[in-house]
Design an enzyme around this catalytic site. Structure first.
Site, short mmCIF file in Angstrom:
data_model
loop_
_atom_site.label_atom_id
_atom_site.label_comp_id
_atom_site.label_asym_id
_atom_site.label_seq_id
_atom_site.Cartn_x
_atom_site.Cartn_y
_atom_site.Cartn_z
N GLY A 18 -36.40 48.68 -34.16
CA GLY A 18 -35.10 48.27 -34.68
C GLY A 18 -33.93 48.88 -33.91
N ARG A 108 -31.69 57.85 -51.59
CA ARG A 108 -30.44 58.64 -51.49
C ARG A 108 -29.92 59.11 -52.84
NH1 ARG A 108 -27.84 54.54 -47.22
NH2 ARG A 108 -28.73 55.39 -45.30
N CYS A 138 -24.02 55.24 -42.60
CA CYS A 138 -23.29 55.54 -41.37
C CYS A 138 -21.79 55.81 -41.60
CB CYS A 138 -23.49 54.42 -40.35
SG CYS A 138 -23.49 52.77 -41.07
N GLN A 165 -16.14 48.81 -39.69
CA GLN A 165 -17.55 48.97 -39.34
C GLN A 165 -18.00 48.02 -38.23
OE1 GLN A 165 -18.40 49.80 -43.98
NE2 GLN A 165 -20.00 48.67 -42.93
N HIS A 263 -18.37 53.02 -35.46
CA HIS A 263 -17.57 52.87 -36.68
C HIS A 263 -16.26 53.64 -36.53
CE1 HIS A 263 -20.71 50.88 -38.62
NE2 HIS A 263 -21.00 51.69 -39.62
N ASN A 336 -22.37 54.53 -34.88
CA ASN A 336 -23.11 54.38 -36.15
C ASN A 336 -24.62 54.44 -35.95
OD1 ASN A 336 -22.04 51.77 -34.95
ND2 ASN A 336 -23.78 50.98 -36.10
N1 NAP Z 1 -27.71 50.28 -38.06
C1 NAP Z 1 -27.02 51.34 -38.48
O1 NAP Z 1 -25.92 51.63 -38.00
C2 NAP Z 1 -27.61 52.22 -39.58
C3 NAP Z 1 -26.95 53.40 -39.89
C4 NAP Z 1 -27.44 54.21 -40.93
C5 NAP Z 1 -28.58 53.81 -41.59
N2 NAP Z 1 -29.19 52.64 -41.26
C6 NAP Z 1 -30.42 52.28 -42.00
O2 NAP Z 1 -31.51 52.49 -41.12
C7 NAP Z 1 -32.55 51.53 -41.39
C8 NAP Z 1 -32.87 50.77 -40.10
O3 NAP Z 1 -31.71 50.05 -39.71
P1 NAP Z 1 -31.62 49.21 -38.36
O4 NAP Z 1 -30.20 48.94 -38.17
O5 NAP Z 1 -32.40 49.85 -37.26
O6 NAP Z 1 -32.38 47.84 -38.80
P2 NAP Z 1 -33.08 46.75 -37.87
O7 NAP Z 1 -32.46 46.68 -36.54
O8 NAP Z 1 -33.13 45.51 -38.68
O9 NAP Z 1 -34.58 47.31 -37.70
C9 NAP Z 1 -35.47 47.36 -38.81
C10 NAP Z 1 -36.78 47.99 -38.37
O10 NAP Z 1 -37.65 47.99 -39.52
C11 NAP Z 1 -38.84 47.27 -39.20
N3 NAP Z 1 -39.29 46.50 -40.36
C12 NAP Z 1 -38.60 45.57 -41.06
N4 NAP Z 1 -39.38 45.06 -42.05
C13 NAP Z 1 -40.58 45.68 -41.93
C14 NAP Z 1 -41.82 45.58 -42.64
N5 NAP Z 1 -41.96 44.74 -43.68
N6 NAP Z 1 -42.84 46.37 -42.26
C15 NAP Z 1 -42.71 47.23 -41.21
N7 NAP Z 1 -41.58 47.36 -40.50
C16 NAP Z 1 -40.53 46.60 -40.86
C17 NAP Z 1 -38.45 46.32 -38.08
O11 NAP Z 1 -39.64 45.97 -37.38
P3 NAP Z 1 -39.77 44.55 -36.61
O12 NAP Z 1 -39.05 44.71 -35.30
O13 NAP Z 1 -41.25 44.43 -36.43
O14 NAP Z 1 -39.16 43.51 -37.49
C18 NAP Z 1 -37.52 47.22 -37.27
O15 NAP Z 1 -38.28 48.11 -36.48
C19 NAP Z 1 -32.00 50.64 -42.53
O16 NAP Z 1 -32.45 51.12 -43.77
C20 NAP Z 1 -30.49 50.83 -42.41
O17 NAP Z 1 -29.82 50.61 -43.64
C21 NAP Z 1 -28.75 51.85 -40.26
#
Ligand code: NAP
Length: 361
Positions: A18, A108, A138, A165, A263, A336
């Site tokens: 991700g 959380r 974030c 954001q 952000h 972020n």
């Molecule tokens: N983006 C930010 O700025 C940020 C900041 C703070 C916190 N977060 C939190 O961090 C987490 C990850 O965010 P992200 O932005 O990296 O999201 P993302 O880009 O959508 O990536 C999600 C990851 O989770 C995996 N995943 C999704 N569904 C799954 C399942 N059913 N089984 C196993 N793996 C699964 C995906 O794998 P595949 O590639 O195989 O689909 C991918 O590796 C979230 O909870 C988000 O709220 C994000």
């Protein structure tokens, strides 16, 4: 894994493919290497993909019980996954005796799961009743080190925040949606007539509540009572929890802007004591994880594109409030993905590995 286990605690990165996971993999290659085996896990959709971590091509495993075989006391799993995936699978890891750092919203608000930012309340990882520690969202992450330092100096009494954001807060889907929308509106005169951007972008606005290209969208999260968004309420709850100020009045407005990564926040903080802006700058300058860039006469203040790809929260535009001797206003920018998620999660994993080490090398 048990038979040929490398020295040092094992690390499982769940969500390795991700937006946050990709940054964590880069960080594991950059930071002091405290880990034995590092295994990468994602959904069945991307299982089998080869990713580089610590200069090694490593296969992504599908998220199944077997993916955690061999993990035990002293080992750590980072969950960089949607909340429902963390909620389902983190207990599978802790049942094996390993500990979990979860970057989603799943835990959380659980009183038995500390919500930790190492610069502010890192001591909280010493006691993990459920074997899980959570990192903040974030927006909270971007401001919490500066607020924590100012709170220690003056006593925080009231907070008002607006976020600007970046699209990557909504993960890979967010970045992809913004890039697609920008390609549809670039080089046009769209944005001058009502509805023309919306028509050009179409109904598929990705994870956003409206078109983001040439626009801003004052919405992030789910609709909650009173018209608040879940993200706004989460920022309030997490700020109170991390600063251990359970009654702190907090007003938040979350806004998506057409920035890919980084952000920005405007912060208005009111304190128990009168605030001198010069002294507040010194406090911010000395705060761990914060860099002060504040010389508007020279055109120097943080912007999200300066913050992208960097570790600290950048603070500028520090001003004493015009009508309140106890008030301070400032602007914060932070990456972020990196500062707001990957760095916090990686540092928490390192703290846990040091705190609960069971290895003899
Ligand atoms: N983006 C930010 O700025 C940020 C900041 C703070 C916190 N977060 C939190 O961090 C987490 C990850 O965010 P992200 O932005 O990296 O999201 P993302 O880009 O959508 O990536 C999600 C990851 O989770 C995996 N995943 C999704 N569904 C799954 C399942 N059913 N089984 C196993 N793996 C699964 C995906 O794998 P595949 O590639 O195989 O689909 C991918 O590796 C979230 O909870 C988000 O709220 C994000």
């Amino acid at each position: 894994m048990t038979a040929t286990r490398s020295p040092g605690p094992a690390l499982a990165v769940v969500g390795a493919t991700g937006a946050v996971g990709s940054v964590v993999l880069r960080m594991l290659s950059e930071r002091a290497d405290v880990w034995g085996d590092v295994r990468l896990i994602a959904s069945a959709r991307t299982a089998g993909r080869m990713l580089t971590v610590r200069a090694r091509e490593t296969e992504v495993l599908a998220l199944t019980e077997d993916a955690f075989d061999g993990l035990g006391a002293g080992d750590v799993a980072l969950f960089l996954t949607p909340a429902e995936v963390s909620a389902r699978w983190a207990p599978v890891v802790t049942a094996r005796g390993a500990r979990v750092v979860d970057q989603s919203s799943a835990f959380r608000e659980d009183p038995e799961v500390p919500l930790v930012v190492p610069e502010v309340n890192g001591d909280a990882v010493r006691s993990l009743p459920r074997g899980i520690v959570a990192g903040p969202d974030c927006v909270t992450a971007a401001m919490i080190a500066s607020l924590g330092a100012l709170h220690a100096e003056y006593g925080l009494a009231d907070l008002a925040v607006s976020s600007y954001q970046a699209a990557s807060a909504a993960g890979r889907a967010g970045s992809e949606a913004l890039r697609r929308q920008v390609s549809l509106v670039a080089g046009t005169s769209l944005g001058e007539q009502p509805g023309d951007v919306r028509r050009a972008v179409g109904d598929d606005t990705g994870p956003f509540a409206g078109p983001l290209a040439l626009n801003v969208v004052p919405w992030s999260g789910e609709l909650c009572e009173g018209g608040w968004s879940s993200h706004e309420l989460a920022v309030r709850a997490q700020t109170r929890r991390i600063l251990r100020l359970e009654e702190l009045p907090v007003a938040v407005t979350c806004v998506q802007v057409p920035v890919l990564t980084g952000h920005s926040l405007t912060v208005r903080a009111r304190f128990d004591a009168e605030v001198d802006a010069g002294r507040a700058r010194e406090v911010l300058d000395a705060a761990p994880g914060v860099v002060l860039v504040d010389d508007p006469a020279a055109g120097e203040f943080p912007t999200p594109s300066d913050a992208a790809g960097t570790d600290p929260a950048w603070v500028g535009r520090v001003r004493a409030s015009l009508d309140d001797p106890c008030g301070l206003e400032f602007f914060v920018c932070a990456d972020n993905l990196r500062q707001g998620a990957a760095l916090n999660a990686t540092r928490l994993a390192e703290l846990i590995a040091a705190e609960f080490a069971t290895f003899t090398l």
